[in-house]
Scaffold this motif. Structure first.
Motif, PDB file in Angstrom:
ATOM      1  N   SER B 105      20.782 112.522 -45.732  1.00 18.08           N
ATOM      2  CA  SER B 105      19.942 111.838 -44.752  1.00 18.08           C
ATOM      3  C   SER B 105      19.325 112.832 -43.763  1.00 18.08           C
ATOM      4  O   SER B 105      19.755 113.979 -43.666  1.00 18.08           O
ATOM      5  CB  SER B 105      20.758 110.796 -43.994  1.00 18.08           C
ATOM      6  N   ASN B 128      23.977 109.613 -36.066  1.00 18.26           N
ATOM      7  CA  ASN B 128      22.645 109.034 -36.228  1.00 18.26           C
ATOM      8  C   ASN B 128      21.952 108.838 -34.889  1.00 18.26           C
ATOM      9  O   ASN B 128      20.767 109.132 -34.752  1.00 18.26           O
ATOM     10  CB  ASN B 128      22.729 107.701 -36.975  1.00 18.26           C
ATOM     11  N   LYS B 143      13.009 107.640 -39.401  1.00 19.22           N
ATOM     12  CA  LYS B 143      14.229 106.863 -39.618  1.00 19.22           C
ATOM     13  C   LYS B 143      15.304 107.872 -40.016  1.00 19.22           C
ATOM     14  O   LYS B 143      15.169 108.534 -41.042  1.00 19.22           O
ATOM     15  CB  LYS B 143      13.980 105.862 -40.751  1.00 19.22           C
ATOM     16  N   ASP B 145      18.419 107.651 -41.027  1.00 16.95           N
ATOM     17  CA  ASP B 145      19.410 107.461 -42.101  1.00 16.95           C
ATOM     18  C   ASP B 145      18.776 107.441 -43.493  1.00 16.95           C
ATOM     19  O   ASP B 145      19.452 107.211 -44.481  1.00 16.95           O
ATOM     20  CB  ASP B 145      20.245 106.194 -41.852  1.00 16.95           C
ATOM     21  N   GLN B 146      17.477 107.712 -43.571  1.00 18.16           N
ATOM     22  CA  GLN B 146      16.863 107.760 -44.900  1.00 18.16           C
ATOM     23  C   GLN B 146      17.046 109.161 -45.514  1.00 18.16           C
ATOM     24  O   GLN B 146      17.146 110.148 -44.785  1.00 18.16           O
ATOM     25  CB  GLN B 146      15.379 107.420 -44.833  1.00 18.16           C
ATOM     26  N   ARG B 150      12.563 111.104 -49.213  1.00 13.55           N
ATOM     27  CA  ARG B 150      11.518 110.107 -48.962  1.00 13.55           C
ATOM     28  C   ARG B 150      10.484 110.595 -47.956  1.00 13.55           C
ATOM     29  O   ARG B 150       9.475 109.938 -47.746  1.00 13.55           O
ATOM     30  CB  ARG B 150      12.142 108.817 -48.422  1.00 13.55           C
TER      31      ARG B 150
END
Lengths: 341, 508
Positions: B105, B128, B143, B145-146, B150
């Motif tokens: 992440s 986080n 974001k 926690d992605q 991505r």
């Protein structure tokens, strides 16, 4: 088509050029292994002179040829960045089938063709699985290895299949000689020569190195990558099948566990020969050297009276030492690793 | 730290490199380099590829050691023998190939090896929320926690910079951070670099893009062939002056030869090319002797379009005509046999075989050869080395060790050897120095004169405008505009690229 004479010159020119350039280049690129080999040679002359007994060398060469032929096929696969774990089981299935075909009176020529076909088909399965279905070669060939091992046991009912046959061809393949050189050694030498020429002088060989370097770049150069990858596993299967025929011909027995250590030995030989498991780097000459080194050391240990248990340990150590010398920039690497400890 | 650092800076620079030299195999790649950088300052390190920038950075990051010369931090001599030593001195390098863990992440990457722990267990919630706060402070909104896979390339780069900052970097070296970014992302990234500077970080910035250097840097240092050619305040120089010093010669844009595309035969015609979600109803023609530029933002479908023409990706519909006759192109192999070549965007992984020699690379697409004659092959290869002015020690060296410009010339040579009529160039000059760029475009012009048709994709609008005869603009998988070179301007291209349509302008 070209005339025959013309064909000859076409073949002769590059082959001769290759031989002429081989020696000095070999010494430049393989300085350290060459020195090690020399030291080993001196050690042998002083401590194990019986190694140089002609009969001993002939025996060692005959034994090494089986691993050698398998390792030649393995070299093709490893150059693409793949691996073939199924070679031992292909050897076994082929060896058992060959014995049983002859038991049942099938002419030897037909038996040979039939069992070579088994090797080709098992290679095809490896190749198709790792290309069309995207199964990693390690897993695909592991599965085929398991299936092959089972098949060999099933076919033979788990018992060695012995036979007797008086055939010149069979004798040549197993225990016979031509011009004082054992048949299996001729076969090993021929496979190495053919493989060397394929990798150096045919576009096919060049594409194999390319695929090992970057599969996507090869595809985007218009190379038929899937076809080549399948062919590479077929070559490996074919080589394992040839080794299976030799194994059975030597003992007049198709043994359902004949494959034994052949897979590990052949991979070891390829790696000792400087071929990278990542693909794209390596040579047949290196593999031949790797096979010779492994066989010679095993024989020396035998002659020195080292027990088979200790021999295995020694073999492991030799693999590590040999590979250390083919690791590029070992010193920098060690420094780097030390700082990350 | 603020006050103390500034006080020290007045007496001695934060970082100083004195009389640095480095040789490889007896060849001097760096000679007498002096570099200083202070807190809150951006130093632009410029020079052609192969000028020695990478070597200098590697010395500064501890990856290699200099033969002679000293590195001083606040006046104290330091010795960098490993990257770890440099990190201890809070000198951080952000390389072009990012060192992020794709499957972990954003927060984990940010805190990697310094996970927030409670009694030896990782406290995800705390990690986080801290990551989020840290990034937002810095103007990066992600974001956390992605997985990093991505993120866009620009976002990854920002994360990498944030990560370095989180590790308390005092000196940050950015190695061509914008080379792989499109227009908008460049602006965002440069904004982040300005924030770095405002926080008192000393930034060493490497870029080939002059507008960035002049918009960002306080000082510059020019390297050429391992020598320090010039350095000074950016206010005292001009872009032309700087380019002149980098290349050591004047580069003038060669005039484009006019061609009448309506008269030239159509080499390639594409009709109704679609791929769900990627390309929608593409139709256009390419003429012999023409450079057709394709402009558009990243993700507009430019790369996907040329890959579809090359048969590299499957398509849902589409008809291709080559010299008027209909053809199927189902695979790159077929495309090559029909005379199409692709110079892909990702040169390192898709265009080159880095571990193989230049000559091996050049013959990888060859259709003619049945048997290889090493000597003839070497002759052909050295012919390309001469005609394309490829700089290499000898033909046997792995092309991975060449500079970007020379690598790209090897890729070009591959297609010239094969003899293609249609050449698809996807960002051919990305990360390539000014001199090689000019050489590559002069090769492109020569090929056009010989009747080849060329499709050119570039994120740099000036390159498209200077080299194309005609320009197609793409947006969201569609062709939204077609411009000829007389009427094309950067403003018009951008208008169509962000989605404005020009259906009335499309001839077909």
């Amino acid at each position: 088509m070209k005339s025959e004479a013309n064909n000859d010159t076409v073949l002769a020119k590059p082959v001769l050029a290759g031989v002429g350039r081989l020696a000095p280049q070999f010494l430049v690129h393989y300085k350290v292994p060459a020195i090690l080999f020399a030291l080993l040679f001196i050690f042998t002359v002083i401590w194990v002179p019986e190694f140089f007994n002609l009969q001993n060398i002939v025996n060692v060469a005959r034994q090494a040829s089986i691993t050698g032929v398998v390792a030649i096929g393995m070299t093709f696969v490893v150059l693409t960045g793949g691996i073939d774990l199924s070679v031992g089981s292909i050897l076994t299935v082929v060896g058992v089938s060959f014995a049983m075909l002859i038991q049942n009176g099938v002419p030897i020529g037909i038996a040979i063709l039939a069992v070579l076909l088994i090797g080709i088909v098992m290679g095809l399965i490896n190749g198709a699985g790792s290309t069309f279905f995207g199964i990693q070669p390690f897993i695909m060939t592991l599965a085929v290895m398991a299936v092959g091992t089972g098949l060999a046991l099933l076919l033979s009912n788990g018992t060695p299949q012995s036979f007797s046959l008086d055939s010149k061809l069979l004798a040549f393949l197993g225990n016979g000689s031509l011009l004082g050189i054992p048949g299996p050694v001729w076969i090993f030498a021929a496979s190495a020569a053919v493989a060397g020429v394929i990798l150096k002088y045919l576009p096919f060989g060049r594409f194999i190195y390319g695929i090992g370097g970057s599969l996507e770049a090869a595809r985007l150069s218009g190379v038929k990558t899937t076809r080549i990858l399948i062919l590479v596993y077929v070559i490996s299967g074919l080589c394992a099948a040839i080794a299976g025929i030799i194994t059975t011909s030597r003992l007049f027995v198709g043994h359902p566990t004949a494959g034994g250590f052949i897979m590990l030995d052949s991979i070891a030989a390829v790696v000792i020969g400087g071929t990278s498991l990542m693909g794209g780097r390596g040579s047949v000459a290196g593999t031949v050297a790797g096979v010779c080194l492994l066989a010679m050391v095993a024989n020396l240990l035998n002659l020195l009276g080292v027990s088979p248990f200790n021999q295995q340990i020694a073999k492991g150590l030799i693999i590590i030492i040999a590979v250390l010398f083919t690791t590029p920039d070992l010193k920098d690497r060690m420094k780097q690793q030390w700082s990350s400890l | 730290m603020g006050e103390a650092v500034h006080a020290a800076a007045r007496s001695a620079p934060l970082l100083e490199m004195r009389d640095i030299a480095k040789s490889y195999n007896g060849i001097k790649v760096l000679n007498g380099i002096n570099l200083t950088v202070n807190p809150g300052e951006v130093l632009a390190l410029v020079g052609e590829n192969g000028a020695g920038k990478s070597t200098l950075i590697k010395i500064l990051s501890g990856a290699i050691t200099a033969d002679t010369g000293d590195i001083l931090i606040e006046g104290d001599k330091v010795l960098f023998q490993t990257p770890h030593d440099a990190e201890q001195s809070e000198i951080v390098t952000v390389y072009q190939e990012l060192n992020l863990f794709a499957h972990l992440s954003v927060a984990e990457n940010l805190f990697f090896s310094r996970h927030r722990q409670v009694k030896g267990m990782i406290n995800w919630k705390k990690m986080n929320s801290e990551a989020k706060r840290f990034l937002e402070d810095f103007g990066v909104y992600l974001k956390v926690d992605q997985p990093v896979s991505r993120l866009s390339i620009a976002e990854k780069q920002m994360l990498e910079i944030a990560k370095a900052l989180h590790r308390k970097a005092r000196v940050m070296i950015l190695d061509e951070p914008t080379a792989v970014l499109g227009g908008d992302d460049v602006g965002r990234l440069l904004q982040i670099v300005r924030r770095l500077r405002d926080r008192g970080v000393a930034v060493i910035f490497i870029s080939h893009r002059l507008d960035e250097i002049f918009g960002l840097a306080d000082r510059y240092l020019v390297l050429k062939d391992g020598h320090q050619v010039d350095d000074g305040s950016i206010g005292d120089t001009t872009p032309d002056d700087l380019v002149g010093k980098m290349v050591g010669r004047q580069i003038t844009a060669a005039p484009r030869d006019k061609i009448r595309t309506d008269a030239a035969p159509k080499l390639l015609r594409v009709e109704n090319l679609s791929r769900k979600g990627v390309l929608t109803e593409i139709h256009f023609s390419l003429h012999a002797g023409e450079v057709l530029g394709i402009a558009g933002l990243r993700g507009s479908g430019r790369t996907e379009l040329v890959r579809a023409i090359f048969g590299a990706d499957p398509v849902d519909s589409g008809v291709f005509y080559i010299r008027g006759s209909r053809v199927d192109i189902g695979s790159p192999g077929e495309a090559v046999r029909k005379g199409i070549g692709l110079v892909p965007e990702d040169r390192g992984n898709q265009g080159l075989f880095k571990n193989l020699s230049a000559s091996h690379n050049m013959f990888m697409a060859s259709k003619k050869i049945k048997w290889i004659y090493p000597r003839e092959e070497q002759n052909t290869a050295s012919g390309f080395v001469d005609s394309l002015q490829i700089k290499l020690a000898h033909l046997g060296v792995p092309v991975g060790s060449l500079s970007g410009g020379n690598q790209q010339k090897v890729v070009l040579a591959k297609w010239l050897e094969t003899g293609v009529d249609i050449l698809l160039l996807d960002e051919p000059t990305r990360g390539i120095d000014v001199g090689s760029k000019a050489q590559i475009y002069s090769v492109v012009r020569d090929l056009c004169k010989q009747g080849m048709g060329i499709i050119l994709i570039s994120s740099e609008l000036t390159e498209i405008l200077e080299n194309s005869h005609r320009i197609l603009v793409m947006s969201k998988g569609r062709i939204t505009g077609e411009l000829d070179r007389e009427t094309a301007t950067e403003e018009l291209i951008m208008k169509y690229a962000v989605g404005g349509s020009s259906n009335e302008k499309r001839s077909e």
